[in-house]
Motif scaffolding. Structure first.
Motif, PDB file in Angstrom:
ATOM      1  N   PRO A  25       0.802  -1.228   0.000  1.00 26.97           N
ATOM      2  CA  PRO A  25       0.000   0.000   0.000  1.00 26.97           C
ATOM      3  C   PRO A  25       0.835   1.278   0.000  1.00 26.97           C
ATOM      4  O   PRO A  25       0.358   2.324  -0.418  1.00 26.97           O
ATOM      5  N   GLU A  26       2.092   1.211   0.453  1.00 24.31           N
ATOM      6  CA  GLU A  26       2.938   2.403   0.472  1.00 24.31           C
ATOM      7  C   GLU A  26       3.505   2.738  -0.899  1.00 24.31           C
ATOM      8  O   GLU A  26       3.610   3.894  -1.275  1.00 24.31           O
ATOM      9  N   THR A  27       3.894   1.704  -1.655  1.00 25.88           N
ATOM     10  CA  THR A  27       4.541   1.938  -2.952  1.00 25.88           C
ATOM     11  C   THR A  27       3.623   1.644  -4.136  1.00 25.88           C
ATOM     12  O   THR A  27       3.893   2.111  -5.234  1.00 25.88           O
ATOM     13  N   GLY A  28       2.599   0.836  -3.914  1.00 20.54           N
ATOM     14  CA  GLY A  28       1.742   0.399  -5.013  1.00 20.54           C
ATOM     15  C   GLY A  28       2.362  -0.721  -5.838  1.00 20.54           C
ATOM     16  O   GLY A  28       1.758  -1.190  -6.800  1.00 20.54           O
ATOM     17  N   SER A  47      10.438  -0.603  -9.450  1.00 16.94           N
ATOM     18  CA  SER A  47      10.112   0.585 -10.243  1.00 16.94           C
ATOM     19  C   SER A  47      11.336   1.059 -11.024  1.00 16.94           C
ATOM     20  O   SER A  47      12.481   0.793 -10.640  1.00 16.94           O
ATOM     21  N   PRO A  48      11.113   1.789 -12.101  1.00 13.66           N
ATOM     22  CA  PRO A  48      12.239   2.359 -12.848  1.00 13.66           C
ATOM     23  C   PRO A  48      13.134   3.241 -11.975  1.00 13.66           C
ATOM     24  O   PRO A  48      14.360   3.189 -12.097  1.00 13.66           O
ATOM     25  N   ASP A  49      12.544   4.038 -11.075  1.00 18.22           N
ATOM     26  CA  ASP A  49      13.356   4.885 -10.196  1.00 18.22           C
ATOM     27  C   ASP A  49      14.229   4.047  -9.265  1.00 18.22           C
ATOM     28  O   ASP A  49      15.391   4.374  -9.038  1.00 18.22           O
ATOM     29  N   ALA A 182       5.924  -2.603 -13.642  1.00 12.26           N
ATOM     30  CA  ALA A 182       5.668  -1.396 -12.858  1.00 12.26           C
ATOM     31  C   ALA A 182       5.612  -0.175 -13.773  1.00 12.26           C
ATOM     32  O   ALA A 182       6.368  -0.068 -14.724  1.00 12.26           O
ATOM     33  N   ASN A 183       4.702   0.717 -13.476  1.00 10.04           N
ATOM     34  CA  ASN A 183       4.613   1.962 -14.229  1.00 10.04           C
ATOM     35  C   ASN A 183       5.722   2.915 -13.814  1.00 10.04           C
ATOM     36  O   ASN A 183       6.317   2.774 -12.744  1.00 10.04           O
ATOM     37  N   GLU A 184       5.980   3.900 -14.631  1.00  7.79           N
ATOM     38  CA  GLU A 184       7.046   4.883 -14.375  1.00  7.79           C
ATOM     39  C   GLU A 184       6.837   5.592 -13.049  1.00  7.79           C
ATOM     40  O   GLU A 184       7.783   5.916 -12.349  1.00  7.79           O
ATOM     41  N   ASP A 185       5.606   5.825 -12.673  1.00  6.68           N
ATOM     42  CA  ASP A 185       5.331   6.598 -11.462  1.00  6.68           C
ATOM     43  C   ASP A 185       5.154   5.740 -10.212  1.00  6.68           C
ATOM     44  O   ASP A 185       4.762   6.242  -9.175  1.00  6.68           O
ATOM     45  N   SER A 186       5.454   4.446 -10.298  1.00 11.80           N
ATOM     46  CA  SER A 186       5.307   3.562  -9.125  1.00 11.80           C
ATOM     47  C   SER A 186       6.369   3.874  -8.098  1.00 11.80           C
ATOM     48  O   SER A 186       7.439   4.300  -8.379  1.00 11.80           O
TER      49      SER A 186
END
Length: 186
Positions: A25-28, A47-49, A182-186
């Protein structure tokens, strides 16, 4: 941290397959997990980040880290939950993007060639190799290992993962369905 757990049942080739999907729930970010015939396989989105930060901290240039982050990256965990040793060979695993033929997972050797061509320092390449899921391994009962695997699929695009292992002199297979990058904004 409390995790939301969703159980997904699918039409598997053999009875007894059930996949579990857990959302942080914190990161999705999502983990897909299945247990069958003495093996547990988990894929957790990275995630990409997270990918960029991890590799830049290990000596990759921003461009080289970005090249890896463009892939769909997962933390892959395999556990032997049975009573017999199991062997896996990642070269036998396949992922199947929606509406496309099965593809092999890019090997550590293939990545190594790319990193050498891009001039990635040897120390960074060693760190990369150690972070990847092992190409082959034998797991005694209770053993487990983890590492990164990549899939060339669009962000958010679904794919199925077909995994294969050997136990008791027999080849077994399983499948995680509708895994998503994972999406870019995850």
């Amino acid at each position: 941290m409390r995790l939301l757990t969703l159980t997904l049942l699918a039409a598997w080739p053999l009875a007894g397959f059930a996949a579990e999907q857990v959302v942080d729930p914190e990161t999705g970010l999502v983990t897909w997990q299945i247990e069958t015939a003495g093996i547990q396989v988990q894929l957790t989105q990275i995630s990409p980040d997270q990918t960029r930060a991890f590799y830049q901290a290990r000596g990759f240039s921003p461009d080289a880290a970005e090249r890896y982050a463009r892939e769909c990256v997962f933390m892959t965990v395999v556990r032997n939950i049975g009573e017999l040793p199991i062997q896996h060979n990642l070269a036998n695993w396949r992922y199947v993007p929606a509406g496309q033929p099965p593809r092999a997972i890019r090997s550590k050797v293939a990545w190594e060639h790319l990193w050498k061509r891009q001039g990635v320092a040897e120390s960074a390449r060693i760190a990369f190799t150690w972070a990847q899921f092992p190409a082959t391994q034998t797991f005694s009962p209770g053993d487990w290992n983890q590492g990164m695997t990549t899939y060339n699929v669009p962000r958010g695009g679904p794919f199925d993962l077909r995994f294969v292992w050997r136990a008791g002199g027999k080849i077994h297979s399983g499948k995680l369905e509708q895994v998503r990058c994972a999406n870019e904004d995850s």
